[in-house]
Design an enzyme around this catalytic site. Structure first.
Site, PDB file in Angstrom:
ATOM      1  N   ASP A   1     -51.568  32.725  47.110  1.00  0.00           N
ATOM      2  CA  ASP A   1     -52.688  31.963  47.675  1.00  0.00           C
ATOM      3  C   ASP A   1     -52.864  30.676  46.888  1.00  0.00           C
ATOM      4  OD1 ASP A   1     -55.441  31.251  48.664  1.00  0.00           O
ATOM      5  OD2 ASP A   1     -55.251  33.227  49.595  1.00  0.00           O
TER       6      ASP A   1
ATOM      7  N   ASP B   1     -48.699  26.883  46.957  1.00  0.00           N
ATOM      8  CA  ASP B   1     -48.842  26.436  48.340  1.00  0.00           C
ATOM      9  C   ASP B   1     -47.639  26.877  49.183  1.00  0.00           C
ATOM     10  OD1 ASP B   1     -48.910  24.551  50.672  1.00  0.00           O
ATOM     11  OD2 ASP B   1     -50.620  23.774  49.538  1.00  0.00           O
TER      12      ASP B   1
ATOM     13  N   SER C   1     -54.161  33.904  67.110  1.00  0.00           N
ATOM     14  CA  SER C   1     -55.592  33.867  67.445  1.00  0.00           C
ATOM     15  C   SER C   1     -55.817  33.855  68.944  1.00  0.00           C
ATOM     16  CB  SER C   1     -56.186  32.593  66.832  1.00  0.00           C
ATOM     17  OG  SER C   1     -57.485  32.394  67.317  1.00  0.00           O
TER      18      SER C   1
ATOM     19  N   TYR D   1     -56.195  23.276  66.182  1.00  0.00           N
ATOM     20  CA  TYR D   1     -55.997  24.555  65.482  1.00  0.00           C
ATOM     21  C   TYR D   1     -55.236  25.538  66.384  1.00  0.00           C
ATOM     22  CZ  TYR D   1     -57.182  29.284  63.915  1.00  0.00           C
ATOM     23  OH  TYR D   1     -57.110  30.614  63.556  1.00  0.00           O
TER      24      TYR D   1
ATOM     25  N   LYS E   1     -51.269  27.356  66.281  1.00  0.00           N
ATOM     26  CA  LYS E   1     -50.968  28.800  66.385  1.00  0.00           C
ATOM     27  C   LYS E   1     -49.973  29.052  67.517  1.00  0.00           C
ATOM     28  CE  LYS E   1     -53.625  30.470  63.117  1.00  0.00           C
ATOM     29  NZ  LYS E   1     -53.083  31.125  61.951  1.00  0.00           N
TER      30      LYS E   1
ATOM     31  N   PHE F   1     -59.266  38.568  67.972  1.00  0.00           N
ATOM     32  CA  PHE F   1     -60.452  38.081  68.666  1.00  0.00           C
ATOM     33  C   PHE F   1     -61.472  37.641  67.586  1.00  0.00           C
ATOM     34  CE2 PHE F   1     -59.749  37.991  73.214  1.00  0.00           C
ATOM     35  CZ  PHE F   1     -58.392  38.282  73.177  1.00  0.00           C
TER      36      PHE F   1
ATOM     37  N   ASN G   1     -69.823  27.785  60.401  1.00  0.00           N
ATOM     38  CA  ASN G   1     -69.856  27.440  61.836  1.00  0.00           C
ATOM     39  C   ASN G   1     -69.884  28.683  62.705  1.00  0.00           C
ATOM     40  OD1 ASN G   1     -69.482  24.596  61.553  1.00  0.00           O
ATOM     41  ND2 ASN G   1     -67.373  25.040  60.918  1.00  0.00           N
TER      42      ASN G   1
ATOM     43  N   PHE H   1     -75.782  28.176  71.107  1.00  0.00           N
ATOM     44  CA  PHE H   1     -75.112  27.130  71.883  1.00  0.00           C
ATOM     45  C   PHE H   1     -75.010  27.512  73.352  1.00  0.00           C
ATOM     46  CE2 PHE H   1     -72.882  26.462  67.613  1.00  0.00           C
ATOM     47  CZ  PHE H   1     -73.788  25.478  67.227  1.00  0.00           C
TER      48      PHE H   1
ATOM     49  N   ARG I   1     -71.820  24.211  72.884  1.00  0.00           N
ATOM     50  CA  ARG I   1     -70.941  23.557  71.904  1.00  0.00           C
ATOM     51  C   ARG I   1     -69.667  23.122  72.625  1.00  0.00           C
ATOM     52  NH1 ARG I   1     -69.327  27.111  66.681  1.00  0.00           N
ATOM     53  NH2 ARG I   1     -68.335  28.381  68.292  1.00  0.00           N
TER      54      ARG I   1
HETATM   55  P1  NAD Z   1     -59.379  32.405  55.033  1.00  0.00           P
HETATM   56  O1  NAD Z   1     -59.532  30.937  54.940  1.00  0.00           O
HETATM   57  O2  NAD Z   1     -60.454  33.253  54.472  1.00  0.00           O
HETATM   58  O3  NAD Z   1     -57.979  32.855  54.395  1.00  0.00           O
HETATM   59  C1  NAD Z   1     -56.848  32.021  54.410  1.00  0.00           C
HETATM   60  C2  NAD Z   1     -56.298  32.005  53.000  1.00  0.00           C
HETATM   61  O4  NAD Z   1     -55.145  31.154  52.981  1.00  0.00           O
HETATM   62  C3  NAD Z   1     -57.298  31.456  51.982  1.00  0.00           C
HETATM   63  O5  NAD Z   1     -57.378  32.337  50.886  1.00  0.00           O
HETATM   64  C4  NAD Z   1     -56.712  30.106  51.589  1.00  0.00           C
HETATM   65  O6  NAD Z   1     -57.016  29.763  50.254  1.00  0.00           O
HETATM   66  C5  NAD Z   1     -55.223  30.345  51.814  1.00  0.00           C
HETATM   67  N1  NAD Z   1     -54.479  29.106  52.091  1.00  0.00           N
HETATM   68  C6  NAD Z   1     -54.827  28.105  52.935  1.00  0.00           C
HETATM   69  N2  NAD Z   1     -53.869  27.163  52.938  1.00  0.00           N
HETATM   70  C7  NAD Z   1     -52.899  27.572  52.080  1.00  0.00           C
HETATM   71  C8  NAD Z   1     -51.657  27.037  51.665  1.00  0.00           C
HETATM   72  N3  NAD Z   1     -51.225  25.867  52.125  1.00  0.00           N
HETATM   73  N4  NAD Z   1     -50.911  27.732  50.785  1.00  0.00           N
HETATM   74  C9  NAD Z   1     -51.347  28.936  50.310  1.00  0.00           C
HETATM   75  N5  NAD Z   1     -52.517  29.482  50.655  1.00  0.00           N
HETATM   76  C10 NAD Z   1     -53.287  28.814  51.540  1.00  0.00           C
HETATM   77  O7  NAD Z   1     -59.146  32.755  56.576  1.00  0.00           O
HETATM   78  P2  NAD Z   1     -59.127  34.165  57.291  1.00  0.00           P
HETATM   79  O8  NAD Z   1     -60.323  34.267  58.137  1.00  0.00           O
HETATM   80  O9  NAD Z   1     -58.827  35.228  56.305  1.00  0.00           O
HETATM   81  O10 NAD Z   1     -57.883  33.947  58.257  1.00  0.00           O
HETATM   82  C11 NAD Z   1     -56.578  34.363  57.926  1.00  0.00           C
HETATM   83  C12 NAD Z   1     -55.629  33.953  59.029  1.00  0.00           C
HETATM   84  O11 NAD Z   1     -56.084  34.498  60.267  1.00  0.00           O
HETATM   85  C13 NAD Z   1     -55.564  32.433  59.235  1.00  0.00           C
HETATM   86  O12 NAD Z   1     -54.231  32.098  59.524  1.00  0.00           O
HETATM   87  C14 NAD Z   1     -56.453  32.205  60.441  1.00  0.00           C
HETATM   88  O13 NAD Z   1     -56.054  31.065  61.165  1.00  0.00           O
HETATM   89  C15 NAD Z   1     -56.214  33.479  61.228  1.00  0.00           C
HETATM   90  N6  NAD Z   1     -57.315  33.818  62.128  1.00  0.00           N
HETATM   91  C16 NAD Z   1     -58.594  33.941  61.615  1.00  0.00           C
HETATM   92  C17 NAD Z   1     -59.649  34.244  62.470  1.00  0.00           C
HETATM   93  C18 NAD Z   1     -61.060  34.360  61.948  1.00  0.00           C
HETATM   94  O14 NAD Z   1     -61.999  34.287  62.746  1.00  0.00           O
HETATM   95  N7  NAD Z   1     -61.281  34.573  60.658  1.00  0.00           N
HETATM   96  C19 NAD Z   1     -59.414  34.414  63.832  1.00  0.00           C
HETATM   97  C20 NAD Z   1     -58.108  34.299  64.321  1.00  0.00           C
HETATM   98  C21 NAD Z   1     -57.064  34.001  63.446  1.00  0.00           C
HETATM   99  N1  UDP Z   2     -72.607  30.484  68.302  1.00  0.00           N
HETATM  100  C1  UDP Z   2     -73.927  30.057  68.410  1.00  0.00           C
HETATM  101  N2  UDP Z   2     -74.487  29.442  67.315  1.00  0.00           N
HETATM  102  C2  UDP Z   2     -73.824  29.249  66.140  1.00  0.00           C
HETATM  103  C3  UDP Z   2     -72.484  29.708  66.044  1.00  0.00           C
HETATM  104  C4  UDP Z   2     -71.912  30.312  67.153  1.00  0.00           C
HETATM  105  O1  UDP Z   2     -74.553  30.206  69.443  1.00  0.00           O
HETATM  106  O2  UDP Z   2     -74.390  28.665  65.198  1.00  0.00           O
HETATM  107  C5  UDP Z   2     -71.983  31.145  69.455  1.00  0.00           C
HETATM  108  C6  UDP Z   2     -70.759  30.406  69.986  1.00  0.00           C
HETATM  109  O3  UDP Z   2     -71.150  29.449  70.950  1.00  0.00           O
HETATM  110  C7  UDP Z   2     -69.942  31.546  70.572  1.00  0.00           C
HETATM  111  C8  UDP Z   2     -70.292  32.761  69.698  1.00  0.00           C
HETATM  112  O4  UDP Z   2     -71.523  32.412  69.038  1.00  0.00           O
HETATM  113  O5  UDP Z   2     -70.374  31.827  71.876  1.00  0.00           O
HETATM  114  C9  UDP Z   2     -69.232  33.048  68.631  1.00  0.00           C
HETATM  115  O6  UDP Z   2     -68.980  31.841  67.945  1.00  0.00           O
HETATM  116  P1  UDP Z   2     -67.975  31.781  66.698  1.00  0.00           P
HETATM  117  O7  UDP Z   2     -67.943  30.354  66.232  1.00  0.00           O
HETATM  118  O8  UDP Z   2     -68.371  32.814  65.703  1.00  0.00           O
HETATM  119  O9  UDP Z   2     -66.582  32.220  67.314  1.00  0.00           O
HETATM  120  P2  UDP Z   2     -65.682  31.552  68.461  1.00  0.00           P
HETATM  121  O10 UDP Z   2     -66.396  30.363  69.006  1.00  0.00           O
HETATM  122  O11 UDP Z   2     -64.417  31.194  67.761  1.00  0.00           O
HETATM  123  O12 UDP Z   2     -65.491  32.625  69.474  1.00  0.00           O
END
Ligand code: NAD
Ligand code: UDP
Length: 355
Positions: A32, A66, A137, A161, A165, A190, A210, A230, A305
């Protein structure tokens, strides 16, 4: 037991999954950059695992660096190989994940997510490691045309973003064409929420959050004055948007199931939705939070939003058929565990970092 490289293992999903994999007996190398996480999170993973210091030294190693740095990655693969314990598979979480930030700084997102993954895959190819579980995602579906969303739905991401993916999924698919030995799982998450039930690890958003759950947490501790909902004009029963929330521990267990599947079947690329198949509206989530934290949470309904969709709910049946995995935890557990983490760590890992 097999050895795994976990990129981004200190992050939200990475810490919970690392814990589940440690408990399942895997040896882990966590890589990390800590750009969006804290070393304290890994200390807490060690603590929950209950392993003693000798076992931890043997089974959990951390590298700070990295994923865009090929020499750094190659060094990790080589060192493990020389120790006679090569890396068998990679779980790839590292990357940037903010939709807003990706709109403002698309080049950074393409660089970290796409070039980072490309560099990782190059290091894997060179070192004959061809098993990877990739964090994709549900964002890549954009505004889905039918609900629940199946894996065969059209891929039409609407922000940088999501586009990174989708592009990575394409690269992974191309790899199977050049070498049929690749074993690849693209897991389309999800909405991951909640925390480990101990409240020792959880989501630690740096700066202003957010996402809905972290925002509600901060409203509940009076750090934010009001929850802005939103949109109150969506085509849903209570007019607020619906999402498929998945408890972080269910998601973590999904990775274990995907890894077991890849290791025990013939090489293939498998793409799976990881969700519960159930949708909850913003108002339903707020109502559950009010019950759990026993207070009224101030909210106001504001404009939609940009980029949001009315409903996003997974069809998770393929994951059940292929992996035997499905979610077990309820919305109440997601809220309860998320709130427990917030109460125990009002400043995330910051207080322990300062000690
Ligand atoms: P997070 O930011 O908590 O974890 C990502 C980790 O990667 C962090 O610890 C960060 O320091 C590390 N990182 C970032 N850039 C790096 C780099 N260049 N080199 C090495 N390390 C690096 O995010 P998360 O919520 O744990 O998400 C993990 C993965 O799942 C991500 O790829 C994200 O896009 C994907 N994802 C997350 C969600 C969500 O809602 N959390 C949803 C769908 C997909
Ligand atoms: N949302 C909201 N207020 C906030 C943050 C999120 O109403 O301050 C709503 C957003 O519009 C969505 C749901 O909550 O309908 C989940 O949002 P989140 O950002 O957690 O996830 P994503 O948009 O990626 O599904």
């Amino acid at each position: 037991m097999a050895k795994l490289l976990i990129t981004g293992g200190a992050g939200f999903i990475g810490t919970h999954t690392s814990l589940v994999l440690l408990e399942a007996g895997y040896d882990l190398i966590i890589l990390d950059s800590f750009i969006n996480s804290s070393p304290i999170a890994l200390k807490r993973v060690s603590q929950i695992s209950g392993l003693n210091s000798t076992e931890l030294a043997r089974r959990l190693k951390t590298y700070t660096g990295d994923i865009r740095d090929l020499d750094f990655l190659e060094n990790i693969f080589k060192t493990c190989g020389q120790e006679g314990n090569p890396i068998d598979a990679v779980i790839h979480f590292a990357g940037l994940k903010s939709v807003d930030e990706s709109v403002k700084n698309p080049l950074l997102y393409w660089d970290v997510n796409l070039n980072g993954t490309k560099t990782l895959l190059t290091a894997m190819e060179k070192n004959n490691c061809r098993t990877i579980v990739f964090s994709s995602s549900a964002t890549i579906y954009g505004k889905a045309q039918s609900i629940p969303i199946q894996e065969t739905a059209k891929i039409q991401p609407i922000n940088p973003y999501g586009k990174t993916k989708a592009a990575i999924e394409n690269i992974l698919s191309d790899l199977t064409g050049i070498n049929p030995n690749w074993r690849i799982a693209c897991l389309r998450y999800f909405n991951p929420v909640g925390a480990h039930p101990t409240g020792l690890i959880g989501e630690n958003p740096l700066g202003t959050p957010n996402n809905l759950f972290p925002v509600i947490n901060q409203v509940a501790i009076n750090k934010l004055k009001v929850l802005k909902i939103f949109g109150g004009d969506w085509p849903t029963p209570d007019k607020t948007a619906m999402r498929d929330y998945i408890h972080i521990m269910d998601l973590a267990e999904g990775h274990l199931a995907a890894l077991n599947y890849l290791q025990n079947s013939t090489p293939e690329l498998i793409t799976l939705n990881l969700g519960s198949g159930k949708g909850y509206s913003v108002l339903e989530v707020v109502s559950e939070y009010q019950k759990v934290c026993r207070k009224k949470l101030p909210f106001e309904v504001v404009n939609r939003r940009q980029g949001d969709s009315a409903i996003s709910i997974a069809d998770p049946s393929k994951a059940l058929t292929k992996l035997g995995w499905q979610t077990k935890r309820t919305l109440n557990e997601m809220v309860r565990d998320g709130w427990n983490w917030q109460v125990k760590n009002p400043k995330g890992y910051l207080e322990e970092e300062r000690k």
